[in-house]
Design a protein around this motif. Structure first.
Motif, PDB file in Angstrom:
ATOM      1  N   VAL A 181      42.324  65.933  50.723  1.00  0.00           N
ATOM      2  CA  VAL A 181      42.947  66.488  51.459  1.00  0.00           C
ATOM      3  C   VAL A 181      43.660  65.170  52.372  1.00  0.00           C
ATOM      4  CG1 VAL A 181      44.428  68.125  53.200  1.00  0.00           C
ATOM      5  CG2 VAL A 181      43.467  69.112  51.237  1.00  0.00           C
ATOM      6  N   LEU A 182      42.262  64.511  52.639  1.00  0.00           N
ATOM      7  CA  LEU A 182      42.729  63.394  53.950  1.00  0.00           C
ATOM      8  C   LEU A 182      43.194  62.009  53.168  1.00  0.00           C
ATOM      9  CD1 LEU A 182      40.139  63.530  56.394  1.00  0.00           C
ATOM     10  CD2 LEU A 182      42.492  64.554  55.813  1.00  0.00           C
ATOM     11  N   ASN A 183      42.487  61.841  51.856  1.00  0.00           N
ATOM     12  CA  ASN A 183      43.353  61.651  51.560  1.00  0.00           C
ATOM     13  C   ASN A 183      44.681  61.211  50.683  1.00  0.00           C
ATOM     14  OD1 ASN A 183      40.904  59.406  50.683  1.00  0.00           O
ATOM     15  ND2 ASN A 183      40.067  59.846  49.618  1.00  0.00           N
ATOM     16  N   ASN A 184      44.900  62.359  50.474  1.00  0.00           N
ATOM     17  CA  ASN A 184      46.218  62.569  50.035  1.00  0.00           C
ATOM     18  C   ASN A 184      46.933  62.160  51.082  1.00  0.00           C
ATOM     19  OD1 ASN A 184      45.252  63.466  47.410  1.00  0.00           O
ATOM     20  ND2 ASN A 184      45.745  65.876  48.151  1.00  0.00           N
ATOM     21  N   ILE A 185      46.984  62.940  52.347  1.00  0.00           N
ATOM     22  CA  ILE A 185      47.725  62.445  53.411  1.00  0.00           C
ATOM     23  C   ILE A 185      47.287  60.851  54.839  1.00  0.00           C
ATOM     24  CG2 ILE A 185      48.551  64.646  54.119  1.00  0.00           C
ATOM     25  CD1 ILE A 185      46.685  63.748  55.989  1.00  0.00           C
ATOM     26  N   ARG A 244      37.898  59.670  56.716  1.00  0.00           N
ATOM     27  CA  ARG A 244      39.117  59.853  58.344  1.00  0.00           C
ATOM     28  C   ARG A 244      40.206  59.433  58.561  1.00  0.00           C
ATOM     29  NH1 ARG A 244      36.627  57.090  62.316  1.00  0.00           N
ATOM     30  NH2 ARG A 244      37.517  57.911  63.894  1.00  0.00           N
ATOM     31  N   TYR A 245      41.152  60.816  59.010  1.00  0.00           N
ATOM     32  CA  TYR A 245      42.559  60.548  60.427  1.00  0.00           C
ATOM     33  C   TYR A 245      42.280  60.211  61.170  1.00  0.00           C
ATOM     34  CZ  TYR A 245      47.177  60.307  59.339  1.00  0.00           C
ATOM     35  OH  TYR A 245      48.625  61.307  60.039  1.00  0.00           O
ATOM     36  N   ASP A 246      42.929  58.936  61.567  1.00  0.00           N
ATOM     37  CA  ASP A 246      42.805  58.713  63.215  1.00  0.00           C
ATOM     38  C   ASP A 246      44.454  58.220  63.598  1.00  0.00           C
ATOM     39  OD1 ASP A 246      43.775  56.209  61.728  1.00  0.00           O
ATOM     40  OD2 ASP A 246      41.918  54.802  62.733  1.00  0.00           O
TER      41      ASP A 246
END
Length: 350
Positions: free
Chosen positions: A171-175, A239-241
């Motif tokens: 999911v984090l790769n998607n967004i 991660r998403y930062d």
């Protein structure tokens, strides 16, 4: 004001999963109304964890209801007394079950129908979110991600906290390309606190104390185990930062609220919506009365780094806004719209 209607349909299913953890309070006890009352009241008095932090006077329940019970009190009358006592706690991690009649009561349920009417996942997918994808192996109704229509904003809906690390990676790769993300925790039924920690750590920028937990371990009011500390810390996985807005309502409960304990320590995360449920604790093993009824209750207190309990209060949003049922009926989700406006006003992202 908790998610009782959501819980109540799952109670009898979940009992089979916890059948190995039962406490038969009624063994060698007489099945008589007064005795059933005394057993239940005393067990809560000695082992329920949240009287002090919720500001509750459990003795008042004894003084009010014990005189109402005699040897001729019917099951229906006793059920009404017990549910009134549990309603006083206003704690959706406290339940009572009657398997024989297939009825259950979850504390704090009075306004559930109103809260349910103030949110619609169908409206989200029909009007606001596009490129919708469900999490692997989960129904679209429960978990999905996508993007806000006509906006450069990622979106993730979490109806619970029960996915695995690989799914979070995907999911984090998607967004990843979106410069801002909305995580929607409205009507989130909770789940696993360790999964909540892993998800929060995907957004963490430094190590910080997020909360402490103490478990009730004795009959005295101050009998709690050793205080255990939990921290946010940057994950070594995907991660998403970038800026994040988290949407909440009164059905954001349990592990979803623990997730918020972690994210409150992270830069550029903003909570928008209403106060959450205010029910953090794990629950006791299933306990049985002589008449066959069983119950469970909260056994832990969670404290913020400042030593404050949010039980019975919930997380206060940075921006308070609530949908009315009429908003949903008119195909308007004002909470999500407020999040979109906030991201533009604060970060210039649209």
């Amino acid at each position: 004001m908790k998610n009782t209607i959501i819980y109540i349909t799952a109670i009898f299913v979940s009992l089979s999963l916890i059948s190995c953890e039962k406490l038969i309070l009624g063994e060698d006890e007489v099945n008589e109304p007064i005795n059933n009352f005394e057993l239940l009241w005393n067990d809560f008095n000695e082992h329920y964890a949240l009287f002090e932090v919720r500001g509750l006077d459990w003795n008042s329940m004894y003084e009010t209801y014990r005189p109402m019970i005699t040897s001729t009190t019917t099951d229906g009358e006793l059920w009404s007394i017990f549910t009134n006592m549990l309603a006083y706690l206003d704690d959706s991690h406290t339940y009572i079950y009657n398997r024989k009649d297939e009825i259950a009561y979850v504390s704090g349920s009075e306004d559930d129908e109103t809260i349910i009417a103030e949110f619609s996942k169908d409206l989200l997918r029909d009007k606001y979110i596009e490129n919708v994808e469900s999490f692997e192996e989960y129904p679209l109704e429960f978990y999905f991600d996508g993007k806000v229509k006509d906006k450069n904003i990622g979106y993730m809906y979490l109806g619970g906290i029960g996915f695995n690390k690989k799914e979070v990676d995907e999911v984090l790769n998607n967004i990843a390309a979106f410069p801002a993300l909305i995580i929607d925790l409205r009507h989130n039924q909770g789940g696993d606190d360790y999964i909540a920690a892993d998800l929060a750590n995907r957004f963490a920028d430094e190590v910080k104390l997020s909360h402490t937990v103490e478990e009730k371990n004795g009959p005295g009011p101050n009998d709690f185990g050793e205080q255990i500390m939990y921290k946010t810390k940057p994950s070594d996985r995907v991660r998403y930062d970038k800026p994040i807005v988290i949407l909440t309502d009164a059905f954001t409960v349990s592990a979803a609220e623990v997730f918020l304990l972690y994210t409150k320590q992270i830069t550029d995360i903003t909570q928008i919506g209403t106060y959450t449920s205010g029910d953090f604790s794990d629950i006791s093993m299933e306990r049985f009365l002589p008449n066959g009824w069983s119950y469970q209750f909260s056994i832990m207190k969670f404290l913020t780094p400042e030593g404050i309990s949010l039980d019975g209060l919930g997380h206060e949003p940075n921006v308070f806004i609530n949908n009315e049922a009429s908003d949903i009926e008119n195909d308007n989700d004002l909470v999500l719209e407020a999040a979109i406006d906030f991201i533009f006003d604060t970060y210039g992202i649209e």
